[in-house]
Structure formats: structure tokens, C-alpha cells
Design a protein around this motif. Structure first.
Motif, short mmCIF file in Angstrom:
data_model
loop_
_atom_site.label_atom_id
_atom_site.label_comp_id
_atom_site.label_asym_id
_atom_site.label_seq_id
_atom_site.Cartn_x
_atom_site.Cartn_y
_atom_site.Cartn_z
N SER A 1 0.84 -1.20 0.00
CA SER A 1 0.00 0.00 0.00
C SER A 1 0.87 1.25 0.00
O SER A 1 2.09 1.17 0.12
N GLU A 2 0.24 2.41 -0.08
CA GLU A 2 0.98 3.66 -0.15
C GLU A 2 1.81 3.91 1.11
O GLU A 2 2.84 4.55 1.07
N CYS A 3 1.36 3.39 2.23
CA CYS A 3 2.05 3.63 3.49
C CYS A 3 3.45 3.01 3.53
O CYS A 3 4.29 3.43 4.29
N GLU A 4 3.64 1.98 2.75
CA GLU A 4 4.93 1.31 2.77
C GLU A 4 6.02 2.09 2.02
O GLU A 4 7.20 1.85 2.22
N HIS A 5 5.63 2.99 1.16
CA HIS A 5 6.61 3.76 0.40
C HIS A 5 6.40 5.25 0.62
O HIS A 5 5.89 5.94 -0.25
N PRO A 6 6.79 5.74 1.81
CA PRO A 6 6.57 7.17 2.04
C PRO A 6 7.44 7.99 1.08
O PRO A 6 8.60 7.67 0.88
N MET A 7 6.85 8.98 0.47
CA MET A 7 7.61 9.83 -0.43
C MET A 7 7.68 11.24 0.13
O MET A 7 6.70 11.75 0.65
N LYS A 8 8.85 11.80 0.03
CA LYS A 8 9.01 13.17 0.47
C LYS A 8 8.70 14.09 -0.70
O LYS A 8 9.41 14.08 -1.70
N ILE A 9 7.63 14.84 -0.60
CA ILE A 9 7.28 15.72 -1.70
C ILE A 9 7.56 17.15 -1.29
O ILE A 9 7.01 17.65 -0.32
N LEU A 10 8.45 17.78 -2.01
CA LEU A 10 8.78 19.18 -1.73
C LEU A 10 8.04 20.07 -2.72
O LEU A 10 7.90 19.73 -3.88
N SER A 11 7.58 21.20 -2.25
CA SER A 11 7.00 22.16 -3.19
C SER A 11 8.13 22.68 -4.07
O SER A 11 9.30 22.61 -3.70
N SER A 12 7.78 23.19 -5.23
CA SER A 12 8.83 23.66 -6.13
C SER A 12 9.60 24.82 -5.52
O SER A 12 10.78 24.98 -5.75
N VAL A 13 8.93 25.66 -4.71
CA VAL A 13 9.63 26.76 -4.05
C VAL A 13 10.72 26.20 -3.15
O VAL A 13 11.86 26.63 -3.18
N GLU A 14 10.36 25.20 -2.34
CA GLU A 14 11.35 24.61 -1.43
C GLU A 14 12.48 23.96 -2.19
O GLU A 14 13.64 24.06 -1.79
N GLU A 15 12.13 23.30 -3.28
CA GLU A 15 13.16 22.61 -4.06
C GLU A 15 14.15 23.61 -4.65
O GLU A 15 15.36 23.42 -4.56
N VAL A 16 13.63 24.67 -5.25
CA VAL A 16 14.50 25.70 -5.83
C VAL A 16 15.35 26.33 -4.72
O VAL A 16 16.54 26.55 -4.89
N ASN A 17 14.74 26.59 -3.57
CA ASN A 17 15.47 27.20 -2.47
C ASN A 17 16.61 26.32 -1.99
O ASN A 17 17.71 26.80 -1.73
N GLU A 18 16.35 25.03 -1.85
CA GLU A 18 17.40 24.11 -1.43
C GLU A 18 18.55 24.13 -2.44
O GLU A 18 19.71 24.14 -2.08
N HIS A 19 18.17 24.14 -3.70
CA HIS A 19 19.13 24.15 -4.80
C HIS A 19 20.00 25.41 -4.73
O HIS A 19 21.21 25.35 -4.86
N GLN A 20 19.35 26.56 -4.50
CA GLN A 20 20.06 27.84 -4.44
C GLN A 20 21.12 27.84 -3.35
O GLN A 20 22.20 28.38 -3.53
N LYS A 21 20.78 27.25 -2.21
CA LYS A 21 21.68 27.28 -1.05
C LYS A 21 23.02 26.66 -1.39
O LYS A 21 24.06 27.10 -0.90
N LYS A 22 23.00 25.62 -2.21
CA LYS A 22 24.24 24.93 -2.56
C LYS A 22 24.91 25.56 -3.78
O LYS A 22 26.10 25.78 -3.80
N ILE A 23 24.11 25.78 -4.81
CA ILE A 23 24.66 26.16 -6.11
C ILE A 23 25.25 27.57 -6.13
O ILE A 23 26.32 27.79 -6.69
N ILE A 24 24.53 28.53 -5.55
CA ILE A 24 25.01 29.92 -5.62
C ILE A 24 26.41 30.07 -5.01
O ILE A 24 27.31 30.58 -5.67
N PRO A 25 26.63 29.60 -3.77
CA PRO A 25 28.00 29.72 -3.22
C PRO A 25 29.05 29.02 -4.09
O PRO A 25 30.16 29.53 -4.26
N GLU A 26 28.68 27.88 -4.66
CA GLU A 26 29.62 27.16 -5.54
C GLU A 26 30.01 28.00 -6.74
O GLU A 26 31.17 28.11 -7.11
N LYS A 27 29.00 28.59 -7.38
CA LYS A 27 29.26 29.39 -8.58
C LYS A 27 30.08 30.63 -8.25
O LYS A 27 30.95 31.04 -9.02
N ILE A 28 29.81 31.23 -7.09
CA ILE A 28 30.56 32.42 -6.68
C ILE A 28 32.02 32.07 -6.45
O ILE A 28 32.93 32.76 -6.93
N THR A 29 32.27 30.96 -5.75
CA THR A 29 33.64 30.54 -5.47
C THR A 29 34.37 30.19 -6.75
O THR A 29 35.55 30.48 -6.91
#
Length: 159
Positions: free
Chosen positions: A1-29
Motif C-alpha cells: 500500500s501507499e504507506c509502505e513507500h513514504p515519499m518526500k514531496i517538496l514544493s517547487s519553491v522549497e526545491e528551488v530554495n534548497e538548490h540555491q543554497k548549494k549552487i550559488i555559493p559554488e558558482k561564486i567561489t
């Protein structure tokens, strides 16, 4: 059933934000090197998302901490999140009253929240104000071709 496979669903805002946290400092460096002690960055957008002063989980926190750790100066503008940002960074960040005053004399511009006032800046005056005409865009607001022809180094974060 669905309960056996919990999926973490992030909103697109959260996903982009997580991405920014890592990528921006990398690109700057990658562009400026590890030591940023003689650099100042203009930062547009402190809030987690436009229309709010919510700083919880905001990419700006991680990005600013990263810049400060590397010795950089930060001049920030956000239409509403000043007070919240000040609680976190106190006076280690210079808070500016307009997007253009943040950019004045900065080495590069970092965009982290897509406030509508950031959508169509005057790229010529941006270019004049910035020491290296470079924009690190965590929201992919601009057309890379347009900026290239305007003579601006443009680093969107990709998908």
C-alpha cells in the motif's frame, strides 16, 4: 500500500530554495575564488518567497553565512524582510533602501527571491554600478542571451 513507500514531496519553491543554497555559493567561489575578503556582494531578496518577510529556511541565510565566512561584505535589499534579517545577521550585513543602492560599488549581484521589482532592472545601470558586471541568479529571472549581449556575466542556477 501507499504507506509502505513514504515519499518526500517538496514544493517547487522549497526545491528551488534548497538548490540555491548549494549552487550559488559554488558558482561564486568558482568565479571569484575561495577568498572573498576584498569582495562585496549585493543581494536582492532575503525572504523565503516574495510577498512575505518570512526568513525561515530562506536561502539567503545560508548564502549570506557562506559569504561572511569567506570574508565578503554583503549589501542586501528586500522590500519587507529587513527586520527579520536583522534579527539573524545584526550589523554584519548592510541593509539598503533600494535595489540600486545595494548594487552600487558591489562586485556582483546575487538574486534569491523573485520580487517583481527585480524582474526588469536597467541592465546598463547595473553594469555601471557593479565592479565585475556579474549576476548570480537563483531564480533564473533573465534571458541569458540578453545579458550576454549586454556584456554581463550571468550565472543562472539551471533546473
Amino acid at each position: 500500500s501507499e504507506c509502505e513507500h513514504p515519499m518526500k514531496i517538496l514544493s517547487s519553491v522549497e526545491e528551488v530554495n534548497e538548490h540555491q543554497k548549494k549552487i550559488i555559493p559554488e558558482k561564486i567561489t568558482k568565479f571569484f575564488g575561495e577568498d572573498l575578503s576584498n569582495k562585496t556582494f549585493a543581494l536582492w531578496g532575503l525572504a523565503f518567497k516574495p510577498g512575505t518577510d518570512d526568513m525561515r529556511e530562506a536561502p539567503s541565510i545560508t548564502v549570506i553565512q557562506n559569504l561572511l565566512e569567506k570574508g565578503a561584505g554583503v549589501k542586501a535589499f528586500d522590500p519587507v524582510a529587513f527586520k527579520e534579517a536583522e534579527k539573524i545577521f545584526q550589523s554584519s550585513v548592510e541593509y539598503c533602501e533600494t535595489p540600486s543602492s545595494a548594487v552600487e560599488g558591489a562586485d556582483a549581484l546575487i538574486i534569491l527571491t523573485e520580487w517583481k521589482e527585480f524582474r526588469s532592472p536597467d541592465f546598463n545601470s547595473l553594469k555601471k554600478s557593479l565592479r565585475t558586471a556579474s549576476i548570480f541568479d537563483g531564480r533564473n529571472l533573465y534571458d541569458p542571451e540578453h545579458l550576454k549581449s549586454a556584456g554581463i556575466n550571468y550565472f543562472p542556477i539551471g533546473c
